[in-house]
Design a protein around this motif. Structure first.
Motif, mmCIF file in Angstrom:
data_model
loop_
_atom_site.group_PDB
_atom_site.id
_atom_site.type_symbol
_atom_site.label_atom_id
_atom_site.label_comp_id
_atom_site.label_asym_id
_atom_site.label_seq_id
_atom_site.Cartn_x
_atom_site.Cartn_y
_atom_site.Cartn_z
ATOM 1 N N GLN A 1 5.910 13.142 -12.479
ATOM 2 C CA GLN A 1 5.634 11.932 -13.630
ATOM 3 C C GLN A 1 4.104 11.485 -13.593
ATOM 4 O O GLN A 1 3.598 10.971 -14.734
ATOM 5 N N LEU A 2 3.388 11.856 -12.495
ATOM 6 C CA LEU A 2 2.065 11.470 -12.429
ATOM 7 C C LEU A 2 0.900 12.454 -12.838
ATOM 8 O O LEU A 2 1.107 13.641 -12.765
ATOM 9 N N LYS B 1 -2.989 7.808 -0.643
ATOM 10 C CA LYS B 1 -2.664 6.975 0.489
ATOM 11 C C LYS B 1 -3.416 5.703 0.540
ATOM 12 O O LYS B 1 -4.712 5.756 0.595
ATOM 13 N N GLY B 2 -2.666 4.626 0.570
ATOM 14 C CA GLY B 2 -3.541 3.322 1.082
ATOM 15 C C GLY B 2 -3.939 2.575 -0.585
ATOM 16 O O GLY B 2 -4.451 1.578 -0.509
ATOM 17 N N SER B 3 -3.576 3.257 -1.683
ATOM 18 C CA SER B 3 -4.016 2.844 -2.760
ATOM 19 C C SER B 3 -2.858 1.644 -3.167
ATOM 20 O O SER B 3 -1.854 1.530 -2.531
ATOM 21 N N ASP B 4 -3.243 0.584 -3.996
ATOM 22 C CA ASP B 4 -2.361 -0.582 -4.000
ATOM 23 C C ASP B 4 -1.519 -0.249 -5.127
ATOM 24 O O ASP B 4 -1.541 0.334 -6.141
ATOM 25 N N ILE B 5 -0.058 -0.972 -4.775
ATOM 26 C CA ILE B 5 0.969 -0.860 -5.712
ATOM 27 C C ILE B 5 1.309 -2.434 -6.090
ATOM 28 O O ILE B 5 1.507 -3.067 -5.155
ATOM 29 N N GLU C 1 1.014 -1.207 -0.107
ATOM 30 C CA GLU C 1 -0.118 -0.093 0.052
ATOM 31 C C GLU C 1 0.765 1.093 0.031
ATOM 32 O O GLU C 1 1.873 1.183 0.465
ATOM 33 N N VAL C 2 0.583 2.135 -0.415
ATOM 34 C CA VAL C 2 1.343 3.409 -0.605
ATOM 35 C C VAL C 2 1.053 3.926 0.657
ATOM 36 O O VAL C 2 -0.169 4.121 1.103
ATOM 37 N N SER C 3 1.917 4.519 1.500
ATOM 38 C CA SER C 3 1.770 4.840 2.918
ATOM 39 C C SER C 3 1.434 6.398 3.075
ATOM 40 O O SER C 3 1.381 6.755 4.263
ATOM 41 N N ARG C 4 1.745 7.307 2.079
ATOM 42 C CA ARG C 4 1.460 8.543 2.151
ATOM 43 C C ARG C 4 1.104 8.864 0.638
ATOM 44 O O ARG C 4 1.445 8.370 -0.160
ATOM 45 N N THR C 5 0.190 10.027 0.484
ATOM 46 C CA THR C 5 -0.301 10.171 -0.860
ATOM 47 C C THR C 5 0.804 11.054 -1.502
ATOM 48 O O THR C 5 1.427 12.043 -0.949
ATOM 49 N N ILE C 6 1.231 10.789 -2.837
ATOM 50 C CA ILE C 6 1.807 11.310 -3.640
ATOM 51 C C ILE C 6 1.172 12.303 -4.796
ATOM 52 O O ILE C 6 0.167 11.801 -5.355
ATOM 53 N N LYS C 7 1.236 13.657 -4.367
ATOM 54 C CA LYS C 7 0.506 14.411 -5.478
ATOM 55 C C LYS C 7 0.996 14.427 -6.570
ATOM 56 O O LYS C 7 2.122 14.404 -6.973
ATOM 57 N N ALA C 8 0.038 14.652 -7.622
ATOM 58 C CA ALA C 8 0.673 14.792 -9.180
ATOM 59 C C ALA C 8 1.195 15.904 -9.311
ATOM 60 O O ALA C 8 0.808 16.960 -8.756
ATOM 61 N N LYS C 9 2.256 15.961 -9.874
ATOM 62 C CA LYS C 9 3.143 17.335 -10.454
ATOM 63 C C LYS C 9 3.879 17.749 -9.085
ATOM 64 O O LYS C 9 4.538 18.923 -9.291
ATOM 65 N N SER C 10 3.836 17.191 -8.097
ATOM 66 C CA SER C 10 4.400 17.414 -6.901
ATOM 67 C C SER C 10 5.974 16.919 -6.766
ATOM 68 O O SER C 10 6.225 16.274 -7.771
ATOM 69 N N ASP C 11 6.698 17.305 -5.866
ATOM 70 C CA ASP C 11 8.063 16.651 -5.784
ATOM 71 C C ASP C 11 8.239 15.621 -4.614
ATOM 72 O O ASP C 11 9.069 14.873 -4.678
ATOM 73 N N VAL D 1 12.644 -4.906 -12.206
ATOM 74 C CA VAL D 1 11.753 -4.611 -11.319
ATOM 75 C C VAL D 1 10.695 -3.714 -12.051
ATOM 76 O O VAL D 1 10.926 -2.905 -12.876
ATOM 77 N N LYS D 2 9.436 -4.301 -11.636
ATOM 78 C CA LYS D 2 8.268 -3.578 -12.702
ATOM 79 C C LYS D 2 7.261 -3.292 -11.397
ATOM 80 O O LYS D 2 6.959 -3.990 -10.684
ATOM 81 N N ALA D 3 6.786 -1.966 -11.521
ATOM 82 C CA ALA D 3 5.775 -1.438 -10.630
ATOM 83 C C ALA D 3 4.641 -1.000 -11.329
ATOM 84 O O ALA D 3 4.820 -0.198 -12.279
ATOM 85 N N ASN D 4 3.372 -1.339 -10.854
ATOM 86 C CA ASN D 4 2.249 -0.978 -11.518
ATOM 87 C C ASN D 4 1.368 -0.286 -10.538
ATOM 88 O O ASN D 4 1.185 -0.956 -9.395
ATOM 89 N N LEU D 5 1.133 0.957 -10.471
ATOM 90 C CA LEU D 5 0.148 1.613 -9.644
ATOM 91 C C LEU D 5 -1.249 1.481 -10.191
ATOM 92 O O LEU D 5 -1.793 1.993 -11.292
#
Ligand code: ADP
Ligand code: MG
Length: 841
Positions: free
Chosen positions: A570-571, A577-581, A529-539, A595-599
């Motif tokens: 890149q997003l 937060k909490g979405s699956d990866i 799970e993503v443990s914190r929100t990654i905002k689009a266009k942010s750092d 390594v392959k990551a799929n959001l």
């Protein structure tokens, strides 16, 4: 179908190339000197590059332009400077030169484009990849890696008598003590399958170390006594020092003497040398086997210690091991043979040739390995008969056979469905040695095929129409390995894990993906799970960090072998937060890490293949790290003592002692030292760190105590730094501290400690609320958190307005009220939002 035909032992000291010719293995000889071994030594004479025996001979004349033992630096960023042509060469480039020279040993006209190259079992991913790279640089299009103990076992068991080797369930040890590395592997045979159960190794233990000690401890004192050169011992190992030339000459003399001492008990050493100031010295002295034994004793016992370790780790006793197969040039030393047998009580076996065993085994393996590069066959696709409905009109054939056989022939059976009309089949062996001829295709078919011994047999099964026209879509390729043993594959030398956030403890930790000794190739898909929100266009970043090393250790002590950073930039949509990866990790047999990551939620995929081949060891960083570990250990010992856990304190003391020794050695190191010591120390440091972390110090009370001390230090710091901490809180803190020794020491249970921590945390919160400076900075931090931290983000704006006003008027009472409401509106307690971490939960 073609197999990889060459097996190469790319050794620290000696390299060899061999091939299986269908009956036995041929180890190729140098066309000039007719020797099988090529010294892994490269000399530069102006524009000319010389490899092998001639390079070694050149060492005495111009040691600064001659290089050897570079295998020990594979995978590091270290480069060698060549004065003769003013160029730097990497260990990879030097190894490539050795590999190219080995190609000259083959005098047939065939293309030499693929090879199996052996590596020590303890080579990590970087060292493995560096070896592969050297292979490609030498012009091989395909390089397959094979671990040396497996190669040696293949050589041993393929020549052992069938009866001995097929006693099922037996265990052997392969003890390989070469020029620069030591490896011990526990090998078993079950149902004709050869398996490396476990292994231990030291990349910095071998003949070269013997030579170095012998030179420094035995020869140099004698030399000093004879010449009066008192500074010799100190100046000799220095790079660009006054005795650099003599260093190499002496190393060679030490090795020569050492070898002679394998057959006689004393040897005379005699030579002349000139110092920089032009003084000529003639020296003559005697050295004895006793002297040699004394200075290699510690290293030999380290090798035996590793044998014990591997047995202990697998709950085995000496009795459970049949024999120790002894290979590697340094096993010629009588003292080594004696010690291994005496101290383990296990019989040693010398039937495999210590020098060639690895190359021979590599050749066996090569002959069982199909080339990956596609071989052009004679199928002309355009001639495929056009059928209106190809699937339903063609027969469906399933073949069954053993992929491994001990016999000279093997039975292939086939089931055929949807057979309409007349068809034929034909089975041929790739080398032309067997052909079934055209046979009518029936519902059930069966065929005995002939096998070549001790190798991979590749067959093609083809189907033909009534007019003997081939149906290429029905072609099948079969391979059967003939021989006593098959391999169950190569084991991973270390755990592979990924770094994930440990929010509760404000740190990150390793999560195991593949356990050490898992058989390659291997792949796994994990969901996080993503443990914190990654905002689009942010750092903001999500970091997928693949590490190699003990999974119980802290991520910082392991080696990074693959790293993907997903940046907010890149997003196109926020990663909540909490979405699956979904993360898929694969390690190929030749150690490529993919390594392959799929959001999944935002349908974003990244994939990368890593083959890192360089690590860098800096002496100053090494010192820093050891110092840090020492400090940490001091604190842990103090804690354990206070907790009256004397057993643990004692254990930690032992580690600390070793760290102190290591530190002393690191302090003596020179960044430019000629010896390999810094890599040795780096490796020991990693092992110590791992033993510390595997020491299960994650028990609850330790965690609680760690948190207690951390928060206590924070309060200390606040009191020292901010002059507006209320006096009554300072007094409260002093009282709490006077209680501390009691709470920490009286019991092993974590109860009291937890109580103490609670009191402390209450005080900590009070301090934040009632110290204006702290209140202001915490308020500002919280009010600017991203919206997903808040239960009701719409309230934040209003709180901000109220808070800012209060701040303006320096009304802290009011600000306290606002801050309280802000906190009540967040998902987390104060202490949980501290680390940056990876973003992976
Ligand atoms: P590597 O696999 O590291 O290339 P080898 O297995 O060929 O090394 O062993 C080379 C080492 O063995 C060298 O350090 C060499 O000095 C040592 N060695 C070779 N022959 C003897 C001998 N007769 N007695 C002692 N040491 C030997
Ligand atoms: Mg070797």
């Amino acid at each position: 179908m073609q197999t990889i035909n060459f097996g190469i032992d790319l050794g620290t000291t000696n390299s060899l190339i061999a091939r299986f010719n269908g009956k036995n293995v041929e180890v190729f000889k140098n066309p000039v000197g007719f020797k099988e071994t090529l010294p892994s030594c490269v000399a530069f004479r102006g524009e000319r590059i010389i490899v092998g025996d001639k390079a070694r001979e050149w060492l005495v004349k111009d040691p600064l332009n001659v290089f050897s033992s570079f295998k020990r630096k594979m995978g590091t960023g270290e480069n060698y400077f060549v004065p003769s042509n003013s160029t730097f060469y990497s260990p990879i480039e030097l190894s490539a030169l050795v590999l190219k020279e080995l190609k000259n040993f083959i005098h047939t006209s065939e293309a030499i484009d693929s090879a199996v190259i052996t590596i020590p079992a303890s080579f990590d991913t970087m060292q493995s990849n560096a070896t592969k790279k050297a292979g490609y640089e030498a012009g091989f299009k395909e390089v397959v890696l094979l671990q040396e103990p497996i190669a040696a076992s293949l050589a041993f068991f393929n020549s052992a008598n069938e009866e001995e080797a097929t006693q099922n369930g037996k265990h052997w040890l392969v003890y390989d003590l070469g020029g620069g590395t030591f490896d011990v592997a526990l090998v078993s045979i079950k149902e004709n399958e050869l398996k490396i159960v476990d292994h231990r190794g030291d990349n910095f233990l071998g003949g070269v170390d013997f030579d170095y000690s012998f030179m420094m401890e035995v020869m140099v004192p004698k030399l000093m006594a004879q010449t009066g050169l008192t500074e010799l011992k100190e100046e000799l190992p220095k790079q660009n020092g006054p005795y650099e030339k003599l260093f190499f000459i002496l190393m060679l003399k030490a090795e020569e003497a050492k070898k002679e001492l394998s057959v006689s008990s004393s040897v005379e050493v005699e030579f002349t040398f000139t110092t920089l100031s032009g003084n000529e010295h003639e020296v003559y002295f005697k050295v004895t086997d006793q002297e040699l034994n004394a200075c290699i004793a510690e290293k030999v016992s380290r090798s035996i210690q590793l044998i014990e370790e591997v047995l202990n780790a697998n709950a085995m006793l000496a009795n459970d091991v049949d024999e120790i197969i002894m290979i590697g040039g340094s096993t010629y030393i009588p003292y080594v043979r004696r010690m291994v047998e005496e101290q383990t009580g296990i019989k040693t076996n010398y039937s495999a040739d210590p020098t060639t065993a690895v190359a021979v085994g590599a050749a066996y393996y090569a002959a069982s390995k199909v080339k990956a590069t596609p071989v052009v066959t004679d199928i002309n696709v355009s001639e495929t008969p056009t059928l209106t409905n190809p699937v339903s009109n063609l027969p469906q054939i399933k073949l069954a056979y053993n992929k491994h056989s001990k016999d000279s022939e093997e039975y292939i059976t086939g089931m055929c469905q949807a057979l309409q009309g007349t068809y034929f089949y034909r089975i041929t062996r790739a080398d032309g040695g067997y052909d079934s001829g055209f046979k009518p295709l029936q519902a059930k078919i069966g065929e005995f095929v002939l096998l070549r011994k001790n190798t991979l047999n590749a067959f093609t099964f083809k189907v033909y129409t009534e007019q003997h026209e081939e149906l290429p879509t029905l072609q099948q390729l079969l391979d059967i390995t003939q021989g006593l043993f098959s391999l169950s594959g190569q084991p991973l030398p270390e755990d592979i894990c990924i770094e994930v956030d440990d929010v509760h403890n404000n740190t990150t930790r390793c999560e195991l993906v593949f356990e050490r000794n898992s058989i390659l190739p291997i792949s796994k898909t994990i969901y996080k799970e993503v443990s914190r929100t990654i905002k689009a266009k942010s750092d903001d970043q999500l970091i997928i960090n693949v590490l190699e090393g003990n999974h119980k250790a802290h991520p910082s002590t392991n080696q990074i072998i693959g790293l993907i950073e997903i940046n907010g930039k890149q997003l196109t949509a926020d990663l909540i937060k909490g979405s699956d990866i979904e993360i898929k990790i694969e390690v190929s047999e030749s150690r490529d890490v993919s390594v392959k990551a799929n959001l999944l939620l935002i349908d974003y995929e990244v994939a990368e293949v890593f083959s890192p081949s360089e690590k860098y060891v800096s002496v100053s960083k090494l010192r820093e790290e050891i110092k840090e570990m020492k400090n940490e250990m001091d604190v842990e010992i103090m804690k354990a003592t206070q907790q009256e856990d004397y057993e643990k304190a004692q254990e930690l003391h032992l580690i600390l002692e070793k760290l102190n020794e290591l530190y002393a050695k690191a302090m003596q190191l020179n960044e430019k030292s000629l010896s390999d010591e810094k890599y040795q120390l780096e490796e020991y440091k990693r092992k110590l760190a791992q033993s510390y972390f595997s020491n299960d110090n994650t028990s609850l009370s330790v965690k609680v105590k760690a948190e207690y001390y951390e928060n206590r230090n924070t309060i200390n710091y606040w009191i020292e730094t901010f002059d507006d901490v209320p006096a009554n809180l300072k007094t409260e803190f002093e009282q709490l501290k006077s209680n501390e020794a009691n709470a920490m020491a009286t019991t092993k249970s974590s109860f009291l400690v937890q109580g103490q921590l609670k009191t402390l945390n209450r005080l900590l919160n009070k301090m934040i609320f009632f110290t204006p400076t702290l209140l202001t900075s915490y308020y500002l931090h919280y009010i600017h958190l991203s919206s997903d931290h808040f239960k009701d983000p719409s309230l934040t704006k209003r709180f901000a307005e109220m808070g800012d006003k209060a701040l303006e008027r320096k009304n802290y009472e009011e600000l306290r009220g606002v801050f309280n409401q802000v906190l009540a509106n967040t998902h987390h307690a104060v202490s949980e939002v501290k680390i940056k971490g990876t973003g992976l939960g």
